[in-house]
Design an enzyme around this catalytic site. Sequence first.
Site, PDB file in Angstrom:
ATOM      1  N   GLU A 134       0.835  -1.188   0.000  1.00  0.00           N
ATOM      2  CA  GLU A 134       0.000   0.000   0.000  1.00  0.00           C
ATOM      3  C   GLU A 134       0.877   1.249   0.000  1.00  0.00           C
ATOM      4  O   GLU A 134       1.864   1.290   0.737  1.00  0.00           O
ATOM      5  CB  GLU A 134      -0.926   0.045   1.232  1.00  0.00           C
ATOM      6  CG  GLU A 134      -2.033   1.069   1.040  1.00  0.00           C
ATOM      7  CD  GLU A 134      -3.036   1.126   2.207  1.00  0.00           C
ATOM      8  OE1 GLU A 134      -4.110   1.671   2.001  1.00  0.00           O
ATOM      9  OE2 GLU A 134      -2.726   0.621   3.287  1.00  0.00           O
ATOM     10  N   GLU A 305      -6.063  -2.979  12.464  1.00  0.00           N
ATOM     11  CA  GLU A 305      -5.748  -3.811  11.288  1.00  0.00           C
ATOM     12  C   GLU A 305      -6.769  -4.940  11.110  1.00  0.00           C
ATOM     13  O   GLU A 305      -7.112  -5.294   9.988  1.00  0.00           O
ATOM     14  CB  GLU A 305      -4.332  -4.380  11.378  1.00  0.00           C
ATOM     15  CG  GLU A 305      -3.221  -3.337  11.568  1.00  0.00           C
ATOM     16  CD  GLU A 305      -3.247  -2.184  10.568  1.00  0.00           C
ATOM     17  OE1 GLU A 305      -3.778  -2.357   9.455  1.00  0.00           O
ATOM     18  OE2 GLU A 305      -2.738  -1.099  10.919  1.00  0.00           O
TER      19      GLU A 305
HETATM   20  N1  BES Z   1      -3.240   0.800   5.804  1.00  0.00           N
HETATM   21  C1  BES Z   1      -2.378   1.326   6.805  1.00  0.00           C
HETATM   22  C2  BES Z   1      -0.926   1.130   6.491  1.00  0.00           C
HETATM   23  C3  BES Z   1      -0.328   2.192   5.628  1.00  0.00           C
HETATM   24  C4  BES Z   1      -0.050   3.435   6.156  1.00  0.00           C
HETATM   25  C5  BES Z   1      -0.032   1.956   4.309  1.00  0.00           C
HETATM   26  C6  BES Z   1       0.500   4.418   5.351  1.00  0.00           C
HETATM   27  C7  BES Z   1       0.503   2.929   3.506  1.00  0.00           C
HETATM   28  C8  BES Z   1       0.785   4.165   4.036  1.00  0.00           C
HETATM   29  C9  BES Z   1      -2.646   0.683   8.153  1.00  0.00           C
HETATM   30  O1  BES Z   1      -3.915   0.168   8.310  1.00  0.00           O
HETATM   31  C10 BES Z   1      -2.502   1.760   9.170  1.00  0.00           C
HETATM   32  O2  BES Z   1      -3.328   2.621   9.218  1.00  0.00           O
HETATM   33  N2  BES Z   1      -1.430   1.730   9.949  1.00  0.00           N
HETATM   34  C11 BES Z   1      -1.159   2.744  10.935  1.00  0.00           C
HETATM   35  C12 BES Z   1      -1.286   2.212  12.317  1.00  0.00           C
HETATM   36  C13 BES Z   1      -2.687   2.318  12.801  1.00  0.00           C
HETATM   37  C14 BES Z   1      -2.872   1.686  14.140  1.00  0.00           C
HETATM   38  C15 BES Z   1      -3.169   3.744  12.861  1.00  0.00           C
HETATM   39  C16 BES Z   1       0.255   3.208  10.703  1.00  0.00           C
HETATM   40  O3  BES Z   1       0.992   2.522  10.046  1.00  0.00           O
HETATM   41  O4  BES Z   1       0.604   4.271  11.233  1.00  0.00           O
HETATM   42 ZN    ZN Z   2      -5.353   1.596   8.559  1.00  0.00          ZN
END
Ligand code: BES
Ligand code: ZN
EC number: 3.4.11.-
Length: 861
Positions: A134, A305
């Site tokens: 992603e 997640e």
């Molecule tokens: N889908 C995101 C991961 C992501 C973040 C992919 C930025 C590409 C760019 C994942 O679900 C997410 O939101 N991760 C957060 C942690 C969450 C607990 C807020 C992150 O990585 O900060």
């Molecule tokens: Zn997320």
Amino acid sequence: MKHDFERLPKSVVPKNYHLHFIPNIPQFSFTGSASISIKIEEKVDRITLNSVDLKISNVRVKSADGNIQKCKEVVYLTEIEVVHFQFDTLSPGEYSLDMDFEGELNDKMKGFYRSKYFSHPDMQERYAAVTQFEATDARRCFPCWDEPALKATFNISMTIPQNLVGLSNMPLIEETKSENGTKTLKFGTSPIMSTYLLAMCVGEYDYVEGSSKDGVKVRVYTPVGKKQQGLFALEVTIKVLPYYKDYFQIAYPLPKLDLIAISDFAAGAMEGWGLITYRETMVLVDPENTSLIRKQNIALTVGHEVAHQWFGNLVTMEWWTELWLNEGYASFTEFLCVNHLFPEYDIWTQFMTDMHSPALDADSLDNSHPIEVEVNHPAEIDEIFDEISYNKGASIIRMLHNYLGDEDFRKGMHLYLTKHQYKNTITENLWESLEKASGKVVANIMRTWIKQMGFPKVKVVKDTQEENGRRLVLEQTKFTANGSIDEKSFWMIPISIATPKSANALTTVLDKKEMEVFIENVTENDWIKINPGTIGFYRTQYPPDMLEKFIPAIRDLTLSPLDRLGLHDDLFALVQNGSNKTVESLKLIDAYRNEDNFTVWSSIATSLSKLKNLLSHTDLTDKFNAFGRHIFTPLADKLGWETKDNESHLETLLRSLVLSKLVSFNCEKTCEEATRRFYLHKEGKQILPADLRMTCYRAVLQNADDKVYEEMLALYRSTDLHEEKDRISRALGSINNPTILQKVIAFSMSKEEVRAQDAVFVIASVAVNPKGRDLTWTFFKENWKILLDQYSGGFLLTRLVKHITENFASEEKALEVDSFFKTHEFPGAERTIQQSIETIRLSTAWLNRDLAEITEYLKDY
Ligand code: BES
Ligand code: ZN
């Protein structure tokens, strides 16, 4: 240069991908082959798909009757991340598109990349091969239609050394060993899904496992020797799966769910369908060394997640413009999860300081953006993984949830998820389902929050006593960070009002510029709280005498924590934008002397840190520190240093907060005790509870000389727990000696000792220290190219840019930052840079406005 990015043509679409990968880890490379079932919708002579940094060969198309057409030419359009396969003519129909490809296992934490670890038992340096796709990096691993709406099924297989673990989204269905020491793993067919959700991991891992009540096999993979640290996340996952199943009335559709801790990881976690990847600090809990606040964050992250397995994976946004549907939703749902599993965390109160308040701050800037925003270029897509999509998204969902009530909300969610499962949606689809379930107006209200940036301020412009109550006139205007007037914006605001006698004195929708409301059963002296529970996404401004009436209820704690918090938070925001005076807010803070709630204190602490940072540009620091000590000392005396038997989660968090604030306000007594405890810890005489370590490290480091610095590095080198390394390396930023701070920066850039995923946070910790502000900025300007290359466009770079630039407070610096970035392009950080420049100017104005009065007020401290 940003090129014109276009969506892929829809003349050819994928149905199924058979992908085989052979990573060659020691060589940092991989080869692969793809056999993609495609449907050609109209006559074409070329097939267009995404590909970056891949060498593709042997491309051919096979028709249903076995005819093979070789591709005439492969044309790489590198700038727009696309490849063209040229053919003679291809008529409509179903084909198989086959090819071979090869690429690098890169060190940029995106696509198919390598991650370093130390192999047991001899602690040899080794690499794992893992993925992060992603938003737009699946195309770095295999040629594909790399857009969320181009869903297909996937059959993944891989050939890897026999001693390694190989994982993907689906369970293993076949394993064949070969005499050359390799094995070939074949995974089951995935459901129809988007490319960005694919995941693969190849390396040495241990695991713990269990099953959820509803029959999902859950494993948490950890570095070898650390499987016990996976138990907490395992427990949370096993419990939350049936909870979500019940909440949404839809079962998790895959037979297994793996979580895995990856040693080098750009984000915090990634919701691969059936295989969730995490930064080590976001999933591993070591009971002796993990702080409670970290554990709480891990629970939230797991909840987030796992929520994506429904929101995002089963039902996916049509395009990145609707990213908030994924991230806003998951960011709301993670709180549902933790509230259910850990009621003692009182997590919905913490929602205010973690999500709601930062969202309001970000969204008050001229350089904010609407939740839904047009994005095309990958850097533009990366850029919206921000407070608006996450925090504002979650906050307006919370507002809507409250407006509809849990029952109708659930019904609507169930409707939405069932109707659109295995498909893609736009925001309107969600409103339709919620409208249908509730019979209430949703779309018209929500549109005003989604399509325009910013949010309103609701001001009580009139308060008149009448026979049976009071008549208020409410007025809405846009809340702006610089206090400027904006007449154009308008919102439909669900409003509720509480009084001492009624928690729910009135609910309505403020759908005009101005509205009169009558509140029954209140006398002249009663408080009237607009937005009880701080649920609406707006700020409230009261006339001084209405604000005054809250003070007894703040003092005796009869007002709820969220309301005590909201009053402070709103007033402080109004101070920052010039509507109120800083001193008014400092006086109100004095009313919180009996406050006992962690989150309320956390909000006050955040405001005082902002002010401390502002005053670091003046000679008021010592006075302000004295003021800070005056605020926090009574609490510290009450809480002490020792954890009491059976003390609550929130009490532990509060102690940690209060002591850390006293260290930052340079309280001699606290610093001395912290130092004493640190040395007992270091000498192995008395282990410091993890919750107090950061505080003690900072206390010791503030006045560190080279010897202390080296001692701290020794401690850093002696642990292999990422959380601990992270804690120590971020504490290094609080050193006051500029010569040693230079060494800290050099240390952070030493690839050997600090991973790229962590370096930005070490540098940021120096940047937020007033003593390190200028030197970090100089460092950044001198090393921008190295940084840009390492983090190319990712959000780690964006965070670094933000922390390094936003804390200045003069027009001169605003111009300097502006001119540097005018000549040095940072794709994906453009909006952040503008926000920083705006923030610098806001701080400058704040200082000019209030400095004299603050000086006068602090005189007595
Ligand atoms: N889908 C995101 C991961 C992501 C973040 C992919 C930025 C590409 C760019 C994942 O679900 C997410 O939101 N991760 C957060 C942690 C969450 C607990 C807020 C992150 O990585 O900060
Ligand atoms: Zn997320």
